[in-house]
Design a protein around this motif. Structure first.
Motif, PDB file in Angstrom:
ATOM      1  N   GLU A  25      49.276 118.449  48.392  1.00 16.17           N
ATOM      2  CA  GLU A  25      50.574 118.836  48.952  1.00 16.17           C
ATOM      3  C   GLU A  25      50.401 119.815  50.107  1.00 16.17           C
ATOM      4  OE1 GLU A  25      53.384 118.338  44.958  1.00 16.17           O
ATOM      5  OE2 GLU A  25      52.311 120.225  45.342  1.00 16.17           O
ATOM      6  N   LYS A  26      49.429 120.692  49.985  1.00 13.47           N
ATOM      7  CA  LYS A  26      49.164 121.634  51.079  1.00 13.47           C
ATOM      8  C   LYS A  26      48.700 120.887  52.323  1.00 13.47           C
ATOM      9  CE  LYS A  26      47.888 125.528  48.074  1.00 13.47           C
ATOM     10  NZ  LYS A  26      46.778 126.403  47.616  1.00 13.47           N
ATOM     11  N   ALA A  27      47.730 120.007  52.147  1.00 12.97           N
ATOM     12  CA  ALA A  27      47.221 119.248  53.289  1.00 12.97           C
ATOM     13  C   ALA A  27      48.321 118.409  53.927  1.00 12.97           C
ATOM     14  CB  ALA A  27      46.067 118.358  52.854  1.00 12.97           C
ATOM     15  N   GLY A  28      49.213 117.867  53.113  1.00 14.65           N
ATOM     16  CA  GLY A  28      50.310 117.057  53.630  1.00 14.65           C
ATOM     17  C   GLY A  28      51.229 117.819  54.559  1.00 14.65           C
ATOM     18  N   GLN A  29      51.364 119.128  54.326  1.00 14.66           N
ATOM     19  CA  GLN A  29      52.236 119.932  55.177  1.00 14.66           C
ATOM     20  C   GLN A  29      51.661 120.151  56.570  1.00 14.66           C
ATOM     21  OE1 GLN A  29      55.495 121.202  54.584  1.00 14.66           O
ATOM     22  NE2 GLN A  29      55.209 119.606  53.026  1.00 14.66           N
ATOM     23  N   LEU A  30      50.386 119.881  56.753  1.00 21.02           N
ATOM     24  CA  LEU A  30      49.734 120.154  58.030  1.00 21.02           C
ATOM     25  C   LEU A  30      49.612 118.923  58.916  1.00 21.02           C
ATOM     26  CD1 LEU A  30      46.875 122.557  56.890  1.00 21.02           C
ATOM     27  CD2 LEU A  30      49.283 123.043  57.365  1.00 21.02           C
ATOM     28  N   ASP A 312      33.999 117.505  60.840  1.00 17.80           N
ATOM     29  CA  ASP A 312      33.577 118.717  61.534  1.00 17.80           C
ATOM     30  C   ASP A 312      34.651 119.169  62.511  1.00 17.80           C
ATOM     31  OD1 ASP A 312      32.008 120.820  62.444  1.00 17.80           O
ATOM     32  OD2 ASP A 312      30.906 119.574  63.875  1.00 17.80           O
ATOM     33  N   ALA A 313      35.256 118.223  63.217  1.00 17.10           N
ATOM     34  CA  ALA A 313      36.315 118.552  64.170  1.00 17.10           C
ATOM     35  C   ALA A 313      37.527 119.151  63.464  1.00 17.10           C
ATOM     36  CB  ALA A 313      36.725 117.300  64.947  1.00 17.10           C
ATOM     37  N   ALA A 314      37.917 118.559  62.331  1.00 17.64           N
ATOM     38  CA  ALA A 314      39.065 119.069  61.577  1.00 17.64           C
ATOM     39  C   ALA A 314      38.801 120.475  61.055  1.00 17.64           C
ATOM     40  CB  ALA A 314      39.393 118.121  60.428  1.00 17.64           C
ATOM     41  N   VAL A 315      37.614 120.700  60.526  1.00 25.20           N
ATOM     42  CA  VAL A 315      37.261 122.017  59.985  1.00 25.20           C
ATOM     43  C   VAL A 315      37.223 123.059  61.098  1.00 25.20           C
ATOM     44  CG1 VAL A 315      35.429 123.364  58.893  1.00 25.20           C
ATOM     45  CG2 VAL A 315      36.038 121.116  57.984  1.00 25.20           C
ATOM     46  N   GLN A 316      36.585 122.733  62.209  1.00 20.37           N
ATOM     47  CA  GLN A 316      36.529 123.665  63.335  1.00 20.37           C
ATOM     48  C   GLN A 316      37.937 124.050  63.803  1.00 20.37           C
ATOM     49  OE1 GLN A 316      34.011 123.122  66.746  1.00 20.37           O
ATOM     50  NE2 GLN A 316      32.571 121.804  65.622  1.00 20.37           N
ATOM     51  N   VAL A 336      41.384 117.593  52.631  1.00 17.46           N
ATOM     52  CA  VAL A 336      41.234 117.674  51.176  1.00 17.46           C
ATOM     53  C   VAL A 336      39.758 117.592  50.792  1.00 17.46           C
ATOM     54  CG1 VAL A 336      41.691 116.526  48.978  1.00 17.46           C
ATOM     55  CG2 VAL A 336      43.547 116.821  50.655  1.00 17.46           C
ATOM     56  N   ASP A 337      39.039 116.631  51.362  1.00 19.49           N
ATOM     57  CA  ASP A 337      37.615 116.485  51.060  1.00 19.49           C
ATOM     58  C   ASP A 337      36.823 117.693  51.552  1.00 19.49           C
ATOM     59  OD1 ASP A 337      38.029 114.065  49.844  1.00 19.49           O
ATOM     60  OD2 ASP A 337      37.488 112.871  51.607  1.00 19.49           O
ATOM     61  N   LYS A 343      33.241 122.753  52.478  1.00 15.82           N
ATOM     62  CA  LYS A 343      33.078 122.878  53.918  1.00 15.82           C
ATOM     63  C   LYS A 343      34.223 123.656  54.569  1.00 15.82           C
ATOM     64  CE  LYS A 343      30.446 118.580  54.341  1.00 15.82           C
ATOM     65  NZ  LYS A 343      30.365 117.230  54.967  1.00 15.82           N
ATOM     66  N   LEU A 344      35.271 123.895  53.815  1.00 15.90           N
ATOM     67  CA  LEU A 344      36.433 124.604  54.349  1.00 15.90           C
ATOM     68  C   LEU A 344      36.912 125.617  53.316  1.00 15.90           C
ATOM     69  CD1 LEU A 344      38.679 124.960  56.512  1.00 15.90           C
ATOM     70  CD2 LEU A 344      39.952 123.155  55.339  1.00 15.90           C
ATOM     71  N   ASP A 345      37.077 126.845  53.749  1.00 16.34           N
ATOM     72  CA  ASP A 345      37.591 127.908  52.894  1.00 16.34           C
ATOM     73  C   ASP A 345      39.045 127.611  52.549  1.00 16.34           C
ATOM     74  OD1 ASP A 345      38.477 130.230  51.684  1.00 16.34           O
ATOM     75  OD2 ASP A 345      37.667 131.577  53.211  1.00 16.34           O
ATOM     76  N   PRO A 346      39.390 127.471  51.270  1.00 19.37           N
ATOM     77  CA  PRO A 346      40.784 127.167  50.903  1.00 19.37           C
ATOM     78  C   PRO A 346      41.773 128.237  51.366  1.00 19.37           C
ATOM     79  CG  PRO A 346      39.469 127.695  48.957  1.00 19.37           C
ATOM     80  CD  PRO A 346      38.505 127.513  50.086  1.00 19.37           C
ATOM     81  N   ALA A 347      41.286 129.468  51.569  1.00 25.12           N
ATOM     82  CA  ALA A 347      42.178 130.521  52.061  1.00 25.12           C
ATOM     83  C   ALA A 347      42.666 130.215  53.471  1.00 25.12           C
ATOM     84  CB  ALA A 347      41.455 131.865  52.034  1.00 25.12           C
ATOM     85  N   LEU A 348      41.828 129.548  54.283  1.00 23.61           N
ATOM     86  CA  LEU A 348      42.237 129.171  55.630  1.00 23.61           C
ATOM     87  C   LEU A 348      43.263 128.044  55.590  1.00 23.61           C
ATOM     88  CD1 LEU A 348      38.824 129.323  57.529  1.00 23.61           C
ATOM     89  CD2 LEU A 348      40.630 131.056  57.401  1.00 23.61           C
TER      90      LEU A 348
END
Length: 764
Positions: A25-30, A312-316, A336-337, A343-348
């Motif tokens: 749900e969080k990812a969907g908002q972005l 990598d592009a999405a994370v950056q 989500v993956d 690879k991605l801090d959930p706080a970000l």
């Protein structure tokens, strides 16, 4: 405490809701998928697509881009698109489905293009920003933005991707038409008016939308004038010029920012933490939403090549501060993956979601997610907005030449031949980012002139002569025959940003519209259409030259999205009007000017070069840029701030009081302006500052204030300006604003090269 409680602050509501959400749900908002793909409209019935429903079920959709947009890119036509009422009803159907089929009932944020009017069928098409800037009327532009916001929000659009605040440095760039001009101060004034006009007194109002500032930053300074090309710019210029309009708009309360596609000194704006975090967030205190342009994240892996792959592009991007992705392709696939794989801090991720939710609460979407079909039907394309479009177009048209007073034309005598590819081509005068419109909605120059002489239709003759592009001269004979019968010839030429709306072509011999299997595309301007030249495309110049040989008075009307450099025209024709793309009422506005019902008052916001080889030719270049070329000097054909009138204005009595101030003090500049001609007219009084000597090299002069005043014949007015730290400072050796002691020149006048001058001293 509950996120459903409207009495709680938006930030608290967002925090509570965030704590209830799953990772999906969080990812969907972005993500912000393309809105026109969320529905199908057939036989007057709108249904949601299965693909959209699947996205809702899979975690939700935070936003939709351009749900109401219609153009060849979207594939939405007049036949398949939504009327104002249908658009509002479609938004309501979609919002209702989302609220009923999602666990937490989070409404969708509808983002729309509104560069010069809501990009939807039936909406009012105002002049393009280059034209709006040429009005130099900040208050009038604020009214335009209020009208645009009202039309957009009534249909359910809550955020707009405007204003465009890019500083034009090379007008070969196809997006020049989307910008206000080449001067950062003028753009800043328009930027503040846009934010205040679009967002109104309350974002929750039924007539307000959130403003998105774009393109952050340096987009108008690309290498070679090529769209999204690299930008070679030092930090001082970036801070002093390109960032200034964004800073002023952020201070005015803008809620959203869109980074540019380009790189600056090797770093793509999409991942430039110095820009997005250090300057925007920390230095300026911006707390709103940052959303990419379409495909910008993908460019990191395929274009800029600073990312190994899509993940990598999405994370950056997320790490750099990008909250939402227009198109949603990379964020939707990988966020989500990326969290699950470490690879991605959930706080970000939470940081970005928090900003999205906060904006939705600030916009009042949880309390009122639905559009108002009755209001949409009433206000979109209303008579009042049509009149406003005509007024601002009239104030934006620039009279560049008027030899022997050939203008204004007489309404009582003489036959007029209206000739040229833009004389009766409605889409050609609307500009890019425009939806399909019923032909009757757009007033062309031909129809505008005919309306002035409606009682004597035989006095108006017409022939297109040629197309914008191509080398066909099959229409020359008819055009010359038409001109031969006339007393005066109005040549309507220029460019086209009209994408292929399937409207067919024009019969060059008869001027009639004709539909062919392959519609002719005359587009030579607009996004992605950059040029190596600023001459007229095709055989337009040749047509003008042949008409000129007939010995009739020739008036050229340019309808275009970038300056035209044609020395032969400047030298030989009798009068020249620069109308830019003047919008749906542009034909009436041009006719108002031609016949003297409106006295021209527009002024150039971009310098017009004599030759493309002079570029860059913007007025506020450094003193050290050089004097001349072997073949020509370095001065433009028409300088920044230039524009003639049907009356005359005289300047006198320039003074500064006091003449000596401390670095933190202010002085009052006064000048007397008198209308010494025989007609009422409006004049743009322009103030420039020149720092006589400084520790860092400076432009010879810079615009720091202006005021548009209206004077009756013989009337005199004293115009006052305040000059203080903001007008005198520059970015010093330590990259901080400084007002240095020393001598300054204060220059006030009609344009940058026609001013009175006086002295001001800042004591040490």
């Amino acid at each position: 405490m509950s996120y459903t409680n409207p009495n709680l602050p938006a930030e608290e509501r967002a925090e509570h809701l965030l704590g209830l959400m799953t990772l999906e749900e969080k990812a969907g908002q972005l993500i912000q998928p393309f809105g026109w793909q969320a529905y199908e409209h057939r036989d007057g019935k709108m249904t949601l697509t299965e693909s959209f429903k699947e996205k809702v079920a899979g975690g939700g959709v935070g936003s939709l881009y351009g749900m109401l947009r219609a153009d060849p890119w979207t594939g939405v036509t007049l036949a398949t698109g939504l009327s104002p009422r249908e658009g509002a009803e479609a938004v309501n159907t979609l919002q209702r489905y989302v609220l009923e089929h999602s666990r937490l009932g989070i409404p969708v944020l509808i983002g729309e293009e509104c560069s010069h009017g809501h990009m939807a069928i039936g909406a009012t098409v105002f002049p393009v920003p280059l034209s709006l800037g040429s009005s130099w009327n900040v208050e009038l532009y604020r009214e335009v933005c209020r009208a645009v916001a009202l039309e957009t929000r009534s249909q359910g659009g809550a955020v707009t991707y405007s204003p465009v605040l890019d500083v034009v440095r090379d007008p070969r760039w196809g997006r020049t038409e989307e910008c206000f001009g080449e001067d950062a101060y003028l753009i800043s004034e328009m930027a503040v008016a846009a934010v205040e006009g679009l967002q109104g007194e309350s974002l929750q109002s039924g007539g307000s939308v959130g403003a998105t500032l774009k393109h952050f930053v340096g987009y108008g300074s690309s290498e070679g004038g090529r769209n999204a090309g690299p930008v070679h710019m030092g930090w001082r210029e970036l801070l002093e010029v390109d960032l200034l309009p964004f800073k002023k708009a952020v201070e005015a309360g803008a809620v959203s920012i869109m980074p540019a596609y380009n790189e600056i000194d090797g770093v793509p704006c999409t991942t430039n933490t110095e820009l997005l975090e250090d300057i925007l967030r920390e230095a300026w205190g911006f707390e709103g939403l940052i959303i990419t342009d379409c495909g910008a994240i993908e460019m990191l892996a395929s274009g800029h090549d600073v990312a190994e792959d899509g993940m990598d592009a999405a994370v950056q991007s997320l790490e750099a501060g990008i909250d939402m992705e227009m198109s949603g392709e990379m964020y939707g696939k990988y966020l989500v993956d990326a969290v699950r794989e470490g690879k991605l801090d959930p706080a970000l991720l939470d940081r970005a979601v928090r900003r999205v939710l906060t904006l939705k609460f600030r916009l009042g979407l949880f309390e009122q997610p639905f559009a108002d079909p009755d209001a949409a039907e009433r206000v979109i394309g209303s008579k009042a907005h049509q009149e406003l479009a005509r007024q601002v177009a009239g104030e934006s048209i620039i009279l560049l030449k008027n030899e022997a007073g050939v203008l204004p034309l007489s309404k009582t005598a003489g036959t007029i031949a209206v000739i040229g590819p833009n004389a009766d081509a409605g889409y050609n005068q609307l500009g890019d980012y425009t939806s399909p419109q019923p032909p009757a909605k757009v007033a062309t120059v031909l129809s505008g002139i005919r309306s002035k002489l409606a009682a004597e239709p035989e006095r108006v003759l017409y022939a297109p002569g040629c197309r914008i592009k191509g080398d066909s001269r099959e229409g020359f004979e008819a055009a010359l025959a038409c001109a031969e019968q006339a007393d005066t010839v109005v040549m309507v030429v220029g460019g086209s940003s009209a994408r292929d709306f399937g409207e067919g072509s024009i019969d060059l011999k008869t001027g009639a519209s004709k539909v062919t299997e392959n519609a002719w595309n005359d587009m030579d301007c607009g996004e992605g259409i950059d040029r190596v030249s600023l001459t007229l495309s095709g055989v337009q110049l040749e047509l003008i030259q042949q008409v000129h040989q007939l010995g009739k008075p020739v008036i050229v009307v340019y309808i275009n999205g970038r300056p035209v450099s044609e020395p032969w025209i400047d030298e030989h024709v009798h009068a020249i009007l620069e109308a830019w793309y003047p919008g749906q009422e542009g034909g009436h506005a041009v006719a108002d000017i031609l016949f003297g019902d409106v006295n021209p008052s527009g002024k150039l916001t971009v310098s017009v070069p004599k030759h493309v080889g002079q570029l860059p030719v913007y007025y506020n270049g450094k003193r050290s840029r050089g004097k001349r070329y072997l073949e020509a000097d370095s001065q433009p054909q028409y300088p920044f701030g230039f524009g003639l009138s049907y009356t005359e204005f005289t300047y006198s009595g320039l003074k500064v009081e006091p003449e000596v101030i401390a670095a933190g003090e202010t002085a009052i500049v006064s000048v007397d302006v008198q209308n010494t001609g025989g007609r009422e007219g409006a004049e743009v009084v322009q103030l420039y500052i020149s720092d006589v000597a400084s520790k860092v090299t400076r432009p010879a002069r810079e615009l720091k204030a202006f005021d548009k005043i209206k004077l009756a014949p013989g009337e005199k007015q004293t115009v006052l300006f305040t000059v203080g730290p903001e007008q005198l400072q520059y970015i010093g050796p330590d990259l901080r604003p400084v007002v240095e002691p020393g001598a300054f020149k204060v220059l006030v006048g009609k344009h940058v090269n026609d001013t009175l001058s006086t002295d001001l001293t800042v004591r040490g």
